[in-house]
Design an enzyme around this catalytic site. Sequence first.
Site, PDB file in Angstrom:
ATOM      1  N   ASP A 159       3.849  51.502 -52.638  1.00 52.09           N
ATOM      2  CA  ASP A 159       4.568  52.630 -52.035  1.00 52.09           C
ATOM      3  C   ASP A 159       5.880  52.887 -52.783  1.00 52.09           C
ATOM      4  O   ASP A 159       6.264  54.031 -53.025  1.00 52.09           O
ATOM      5  CB  ASP A 159       4.851  52.324 -50.555  1.00 52.09           C
ATOM      6  CG  ASP A 159       3.604  51.813 -49.858  1.00 52.09           C
ATOM      7  OD1 ASP A 159       2.612  52.544 -49.838  1.00 52.09           O
ATOM      8  OD2 ASP A 159       3.607  50.657 -49.388  1.00 52.09           O
ATOM      9  N   HIS A 187       3.446  49.096 -44.256  1.00 48.70           N
ATOM     10  CA  HIS A 187       2.599  49.770 -45.255  1.00 48.70           C
ATOM     11  C   HIS A 187       1.583  50.605 -44.477  1.00 48.70           C
ATOM     12  O   HIS A 187       0.435  50.216 -44.275  1.00 48.70           O
ATOM     13  CB  HIS A 187       1.903  48.738 -46.148  1.00 48.70           C
ATOM     14  CG  HIS A 187       0.898  49.357 -47.074  1.00 48.70           C
ATOM     15  ND1 HIS A 187       1.246  50.221 -48.081  1.00 48.70           N
ATOM     16  CD2 HIS A 187      -0.446  49.250 -47.132  1.00 48.70           C
ATOM     17  CE1 HIS A 187       0.156  50.612 -48.722  1.00 48.70           C
ATOM     18  NE2 HIS A 187      -0.887  50.047 -48.162  1.00 48.70           N
TER      19      HIS A 187
HETATM   20  P1  NAD Z   1     -13.135  45.662 -51.993  1.00 43.49           P
HETATM   21  O1  NAD Z   1     -13.998  45.912 -50.809  1.00 43.49           O
HETATM   22  O2  NAD Z   1     -13.531  46.210 -53.319  1.00 43.49           O
HETATM   23  O3  NAD Z   1     -12.983  44.096 -52.177  1.00 43.49           O
HETATM   24  C1  NAD Z   1     -12.680  43.260 -51.122  1.00 43.49           C
HETATM   25  C2  NAD Z   1     -13.356  41.945 -51.424  1.00 43.49           C
HETATM   26  O4  NAD Z   1     -12.931  41.021 -50.434  1.00 43.49           O
HETATM   27  C3  NAD Z   1     -14.886  42.001 -51.346  1.00 43.49           C
HETATM   28  O5  NAD Z   1     -15.430  41.537 -52.563  1.00 43.49           O
HETATM   29  C4  NAD Z   1     -15.225  41.108 -50.174  1.00 43.49           C
HETATM   30  O6  NAD Z   1     -16.443  40.374 -50.377  1.00 43.49           O
HETATM   31  C5  NAD Z   1     -14.010  40.178 -50.170  1.00 43.49           C
HETATM   32  N1  NAD Z   1     -13.766  39.510 -48.909  1.00 43.49           N
HETATM   33  C6  NAD Z   1     -13.947  39.990 -47.654  1.00 43.49           C
HETATM   34  N2  NAD Z   1     -13.641  39.036 -46.763  1.00 43.49           N
HETATM   35  C7  NAD Z   1     -13.230  37.950 -47.466  1.00 43.49           C
HETATM   36  C8  NAD Z   1     -12.794  36.655 -47.105  1.00 43.49           C
HETATM   37  N3  NAD Z   1     -12.737  36.283 -45.820  1.00 43.49           N
HETATM   38  N4  NAD Z   1     -12.458  35.789 -48.089  1.00 43.49           N
HETATM   39  C9  NAD Z   1     -12.533  36.139 -49.382  1.00 43.49           C
HETATM   40  N5  NAD Z   1     -12.968  37.355 -49.792  1.00 43.49           N
HETATM   41  C10 NAD Z   1     -13.305  38.246 -48.838  1.00 43.49           C
HETATM   42  O7  NAD Z   1     -11.648  46.081 -51.599  1.00 43.49           O
HETATM   43  P2  NAD Z   1     -10.411  46.361 -52.574  1.00 43.49           P
HETATM   44  O8  NAD Z   1     -10.454  47.779 -52.987  1.00 43.49           O
HETATM   45  O9  NAD Z   1     -10.334  45.297 -53.591  1.00 43.49           O
HETATM   46  O10 NAD Z   1      -9.209  46.246 -51.517  1.00 43.49           O
HETATM   47  C11 NAD Z   1      -8.857  44.998 -50.943  1.00 43.49           C
HETATM   48  C12 NAD Z   1      -7.870  45.195 -49.801  1.00 43.49           C
HETATM   49  O11 NAD Z   1      -6.638  45.684 -50.294  1.00 43.49           O
HETATM   50  C13 NAD Z   1      -8.289  46.191 -48.730  1.00 43.49           C
HETATM   51  O12 NAD Z   1      -7.910  45.687 -47.462  1.00 43.49           O
HETATM   52  C14 NAD Z   1      -7.463  47.433 -49.029  1.00 43.49           C
HETATM   53  O13 NAD Z   1      -7.298  48.240 -47.881  1.00 43.49           O
HETATM   54  C15 NAD Z   1      -6.192  46.773 -49.449  1.00 43.49           C
HETATM   55  N6  NAD Z   1      -5.247  47.592 -50.220  1.00 43.49           N
HETATM   56  C16 NAD Z   1      -3.919  47.399 -49.974  1.00 43.49           C
HETATM   57  C17 NAD Z   1      -2.964  48.105 -50.706  1.00 43.49           C
HETATM   58  C18 NAD Z   1      -1.492  47.896 -50.457  1.00 43.49           C
HETATM   59  O14 NAD Z   1      -0.702  48.662 -51.034  1.00 43.49           O
HETATM   60  N7  NAD Z   1      -1.040  46.946 -49.659  1.00 43.49           N
HETATM   61  C19 NAD Z   1      -3.395  48.998 -51.696  1.00 43.49           C
HETATM   62  C20 NAD Z   1      -4.754  49.157 -51.935  1.00 43.49           C
HETATM   63  C21 NAD Z   1      -5.673  48.445 -51.185  1.00 43.49           C
HETATM   64  C1  LMR Z   2      -3.223  52.337 -50.284  1.00 45.13           C
HETATM   65  O1  LMR Z   2      -2.090  52.559 -49.866  1.00 45.13           O
HETATM   66  O2  LMR Z   2      -3.708  52.936 -51.275  1.00 45.13           O
HETATM   67  C2  LMR Z   2      -4.052  51.277 -49.625  1.00 45.13           C
HETATM   68  O3  LMR Z   2      -3.349  50.662 -48.585  1.00 45.13           O
HETATM   69  C3  LMR Z   2      -5.370  51.753 -49.207  1.00 45.13           C
HETATM   70  C4  LMR Z   2      -5.307  52.457 -47.882  1.00 45.13           C
HETATM   71  O4  LMR Z   2      -6.048  52.050 -46.994  1.00 45.13           O
HETATM   72  O5  LMR Z   2      -4.526  53.390 -47.760  1.00 45.13           O
END
Ligand code: NAD
Ligand code: LMR
Length: 328
Positions: A159, A187
Amino acid sequence: MKQPVRIAVTGAAGNISYALLFKIAAGEMLGSDQPVILQLVEIPQAMDRLHGVTMELEDCAFPLLHGVTLHDNPDSGFQGAHYAILLGARPRSRGMERADLLEANAAIFSAQGRALNKVANPDVKALVVGNPANTNCLILSRNAPDLSPSQFCAMTRLDHDRARGLLSTQIEVSLADIDNIIIWGNHSSTMYPDLHHATIAGDQPVISMINDQWYKEEFIPRIQKRGSEIIEARGQSSAASAAQAALAHMRDWALGTDGKIVSMGVISDGSYGVAKGICYSFPCVCDFGAYQIVQGLDINEYGQEKMKVTEAELLEEKAAVEHLLPTE
Ligand code: NAD
Ligand code: LMR
């Protein structure tokens, strides 16, 4: 040659991880003289995919990569970890709010908190990226009673960098000249992206260079909803930019920010009147491997209201997972 450090990554077969692991192995997180061992953690059903990622890591022949281990549980995956980057969670799909993920992901983070407490290096630094990141971080920290709350962060760096990027385009200044942007709170779509302290080239206040209506009606909502905007466009959540932000967060936490302000979701100590014990994004500086919340910034009435809204959401999220929080 330095001793290798152990970096555990959960959700290691997922999208963000695919954009992150190769950068860590190339030395972009801890520097080009720091060997690393990657401890990759997934759920059992994703282990085949994880093997594929591991083969690719091997095929890159990174000189700094001193080992990769694969784990289908956090108890072995977090063993001796100096850093833990927690991506593993169920991501949001179209139409979902991040809060919808709360219950689904809360159980994961309580088990992972217990595992960190039990087997990680006692100085481990853990960053939660999986959403809802702030409250997952709170659950993680509370389930690791032997570790300090200051060892846990939630990621709001994406962000923060989104705000820098959008501002730089709007006022046509170089990104490198923009300082002191702050993301306050959760967030989520209640976060408060604050430009009142931001400066250009060290001393020019940003707030005098932008139109108030643009700031309040375009800039703030755009940053708050940027995650959704990307999901709408891509059909899945941000991945490469999230990986870059995770890398920047960890690098700054470990190596320092040289006095520059970055936004980090940390367990509140009551600074700025924010309720103690929630995981709230504050302006921070890092040095000697620790963060400090920047104190003494003047917050105007508009800012105080915004900070309260996002605090209230975090308090609600906390109440919803209270049953997973061991008593303090
Ligand atoms: P994704 O679905 O591609 O990958 C997530 C992975 O986590 C999968 O491979 C799944 O098998 C694994 N997983 C699920 N439960 C698990 C567990 N208990 N232990 C270990 N692995 C586990 O998702 P992504 O695109 O890589 O996103 C991951 C996370 O990050 C999501 O929650 C998404 O919303 C979040 N995210 C946060 C931000 C931020 O700014 N904070 C930004 C983008 C995404
Ligand atoms: C983002 O900000 O891109 C991630 O947290 C994904 C979402 O769920 O918004």
